[in-house]
Design a protein around this motif. Sequence first.
Motif, PDB file in Angstrom:
ATOM      1  N   THR A  98      15.925  10.984   3.128  1.00 54.79           N
ATOM      2  CA  THR A  98      16.245  10.486   2.067  1.00 54.79           C
ATOM      3  C   THR A  98      17.369   9.289   2.249  1.00 54.79           C
ATOM      4  O   THR A  98      17.670   8.217   1.196  1.00 54.79           O
ATOM      5  CB  THR A  98      16.976  10.872   0.802  1.00 54.79           C
ATOM      6  OG1 THR A  98      18.085  11.570   1.330  1.00 54.79           O
ATOM      7  CG2 THR A  98      15.776  12.122   0.439  1.00 54.79           C
ATOM      8  N   GLN A 105      11.765   4.113   4.842  1.00 55.01           N
ATOM      9  CA  GLN A 105      12.088   4.960   3.647  1.00 55.01           C
ATOM     10  C   GLN A 105      12.169   6.391   4.490  1.00 55.01           C
ATOM     11  O   GLN A 105      11.132   6.653   4.626  1.00 55.01           O
ATOM     12  CB  GLN A 105      11.040   5.007   2.581  1.00 55.01           C
ATOM     13  CG  GLN A 105      10.952   3.223   2.433  1.00 55.01           C
ATOM     14  CD  GLN A 105      11.919   3.175   0.943  1.00 55.01           C
ATOM     15  OE1 GLN A 105      11.665   2.755  -0.655  1.00 55.01           O
ATOM     16  NE2 GLN A 105      13.187   3.853   0.386  1.00 55.01           N
ATOM     17  N   GLN A 136       4.057   3.072 -10.933  1.00 58.77           N
ATOM     18  CA  GLN A 136       3.940   3.748 -10.229  1.00 58.77           C
ATOM     19  C   GLN A 136       3.244   5.083 -10.492  1.00 58.77           C
ATOM     20  O   GLN A 136       3.972   6.357 -10.575  1.00 58.77           O
ATOM     21  CB  GLN A 136       4.532   4.156 -11.824  1.00 58.77           C
ATOM     22  CG  GLN A 136       5.779   3.262 -12.310  1.00 58.77           C
ATOM     23  CD  GLN A 136       7.003   4.015 -13.283  1.00 58.77           C
ATOM     24  OE1 GLN A 136       6.691   4.450 -14.426  1.00 58.77           O
ATOM     25  NE2 GLN A 136       7.899   4.166 -13.141  1.00 58.77           N
ATOM     26  N   ALA A 151       4.835   6.829  -2.475  1.00 54.80           N
ATOM     27  CA  ALA A 151       5.987   6.467  -2.439  1.00 54.80           C
ATOM     28  C   ALA A 151       6.356   6.420  -1.203  1.00 54.80           C
ATOM     29  O   ALA A 151       5.314   7.425   0.034  1.00 54.80           O
ATOM     30  CB  ALA A 151       6.940   7.741  -3.241  1.00 54.80           C
ATOM     31  N   VAL A 211       8.725  10.263  -5.431  1.00 50.91           N
ATOM     32  CA  VAL A 211      10.106   9.909  -4.487  1.00 50.91           C
ATOM     33  C   VAL A 211      11.051  10.868  -5.107  1.00 50.91           C
ATOM     34  O   VAL A 211      11.055  11.315  -5.832  1.00 50.91           O
ATOM     35  CB  VAL A 211      10.049   8.702  -6.227  1.00 50.91           C
ATOM     36  CG1 VAL A 211      11.771   8.078  -6.264  1.00 50.91           C
ATOM     37  CG2 VAL A 211       8.718   7.476  -5.785  1.00 50.91           C
ATOM     38  N   ARG A 265      16.227   9.142  -7.012  1.00 50.18           N
ATOM     39  CA  ARG A 265      16.104   7.247  -6.698  1.00 50.18           C
ATOM     40  C   ARG A 265      15.017   7.313  -7.670  1.00 50.18           C
ATOM     41  O   ARG A 265      14.815   7.375  -8.326  1.00 50.18           O
ATOM     42  CB  ARG A 265      14.968   7.760  -5.309  1.00 50.18           C
ATOM     43  CG  ARG A 265      16.507   8.124  -3.849  1.00 50.18           C
ATOM     44  CD  ARG A 265      16.705   9.183  -4.306  1.00 50.18           C
ATOM     45  NE  ARG A 265      17.291   9.617  -3.036  1.00 50.18           N
ATOM     46  CZ  ARG A 265      18.406  10.096  -2.404  1.00 50.18           C
ATOM     47  NH1 ARG A 265      18.409  11.617  -3.784  1.00 50.18           N
ATOM     48  NH2 ARG A 265      19.382  10.201  -1.530  1.00 50.18           N
ATOM     49  N   THR A 266      14.995   5.979  -7.843  1.00 55.66           N
ATOM     50  CA  THR A 266      14.036   5.448  -8.627  1.00 55.66           C
ATOM     51  C   THR A 266      13.635   4.185  -7.913  1.00 55.66           C
ATOM     52  O   THR A 266      13.805   3.657  -7.549  1.00 55.66           O
ATOM     53  CB  THR A 266      14.841   5.265  -9.533  1.00 55.66           C
ATOM     54  OG1 THR A 266      15.910   5.189 -10.396  1.00 55.66           O
ATOM     55  CG2 THR A 266      14.036   3.120 -10.361  1.00 55.66           C
ATOM     56  N   GLY A 267      12.165   4.646  -8.367  1.00 58.21           N
ATOM     57  CA  GLY A 267      11.166   3.305  -8.102  1.00 58.21           C
ATOM     58  C   GLY A 267      10.610   2.584  -7.948  1.00 58.21           C
ATOM     59  O   GLY A 267      11.402   1.635  -8.712  1.00 58.21           O
ATOM     60  N   GLN A 281       5.408   2.890  -3.356  1.00 60.58           N
ATOM     61  CA  GLN A 281       7.107   2.588  -4.245  1.00 60.58           C
ATOM     62  C   GLN A 281       7.481   2.855  -3.167  1.00 60.58           C
ATOM     63  O   GLN A 281       8.113   3.538  -2.255  1.00 60.58           O
ATOM     64  CB  GLN A 281       7.521   3.920  -5.152  1.00 60.58           C
ATOM     65  CG  GLN A 281       6.116   3.551  -6.071  1.00 60.58           C
ATOM     66  CD  GLN A 281       6.460   4.493  -7.304  1.00 60.58           C
ATOM     67  OE1 GLN A 281       7.312   4.799  -7.868  1.00 60.58           O
ATOM     68  NE2 GLN A 281       5.363   5.688  -7.091  1.00 60.58           N
ATOM     69  N   TRP A 313      11.825   3.595  -2.641  1.00 63.05           N
ATOM     70  CA  TRP A 313      13.224   4.106  -3.754  1.00 63.05           C
ATOM     71  C   TRP A 313      14.987   4.188  -3.430  1.00 63.05           C
ATOM     72  O   TRP A 313      14.273   3.422  -1.782  1.00 63.05           O
ATOM     73  CB  TRP A 313      12.059   5.265  -3.719  1.00 63.05           C
ATOM     74  CG  TRP A 313      12.210   6.125  -2.444  1.00 63.05           C
ATOM     75  CD1 TRP A 313      10.875   6.174  -2.637  1.00 63.05           C
ATOM     76  CD2 TRP A 313      12.667   6.634  -1.371  1.00 63.05           C
ATOM     77  NE1 TRP A 313      10.408   6.724  -0.956  1.00 63.05           N
ATOM     78  CE2 TRP A 313      11.990   7.437  -0.494  1.00 63.05           C
ATOM     79  CE3 TRP A 313      13.988   6.879  -1.198  1.00 63.05           C
ATOM     80  CZ2 TRP A 313      12.125   7.982   0.392  1.00 63.05           C
ATOM     81  CZ3 TRP A 313      14.506   7.369  -0.303  1.00 63.05           C
ATOM     82  CH2 TRP A 313      13.284   7.705   0.344  1.00 63.05           C
ATOM     83  N   HIS A 320      18.548   0.711  -6.887  1.00 65.22           N
ATOM     84  CA  HIS A 320      17.400   0.805  -6.746  1.00 65.22           C
ATOM     85  C   HIS A 320      16.883  -1.175  -7.466  1.00 65.22           C
ATOM     86  O   HIS A 320      16.929  -1.377  -6.710  1.00 65.22           O
ATOM     87  CB  HIS A 320      16.030   1.627  -8.310  1.00 65.22           C
ATOM     88  CG  HIS A 320      16.908   1.775  -9.355  1.00 65.22           C
ATOM     89  ND1 HIS A 320      16.680   0.752 -10.015  1.00 65.22           N
ATOM     90  CD2 HIS A 320      17.617   2.150  -9.672  1.00 65.22           C
ATOM     91  CE1 HIS A 320      17.378   0.727 -11.202  1.00 65.22           C
ATOM     92  NE2 HIS A 320      17.749   1.952 -10.754  1.00 65.22           N
TER      93      HIS A 320
END
Length: 162
Positions: A69, A80, A106, A110, A117, A121-123, A135, A137, A141
């Motif tokens: 992560t 990522q 969305q 990811a 995601v 965390r936010t995509g 995405q 993430w 973000h």
Amino acid sequence: MSAPAPSEVLFYEQGASWLWVLAGPLAGFAMAMIQLSAGYGIQWVVPGIFFVLVTVFLAIQVKAARIHTSVELTVDELRQGTEITRTDEIVRIYPEATGAETPKWQYARALGELTGVPRGRTGIGLRLTNDRSAQAWARKHHQLRAALTNLVEERIPPEPSA
């Protein structure tokens, strides 16, 4: 032959903090205090087991989180977890999701080797080359979005507003 110079890091998140491992010693201490308050005195086997088990379990979890992560953005690459995407493959950054309707990006895959995601965390919607979507993430973000947007706009001028 010399190795290429590393690119400047534009954004970085470590994934997890090693401070969580301190819960192991705290668990062992708590068990010792429970024994002491119950009037049995301290028998070191149970607090020792709690200390070792909680510390080892959390160390494994933190190590995995730091691998899977973590996020790093340089001029050349977006990493990522263990997946690396070249930044020249990123064509556009989609706007943030607002309102009740879910944007199509969305539903895109990811980045990273995880199935979605990661929690917490936010995509960030990305348009990639060859008409692909994905995405990115991060916890922070907004900072990653700003860095990605600046990077893409340096290469590709923004689309004119209609």
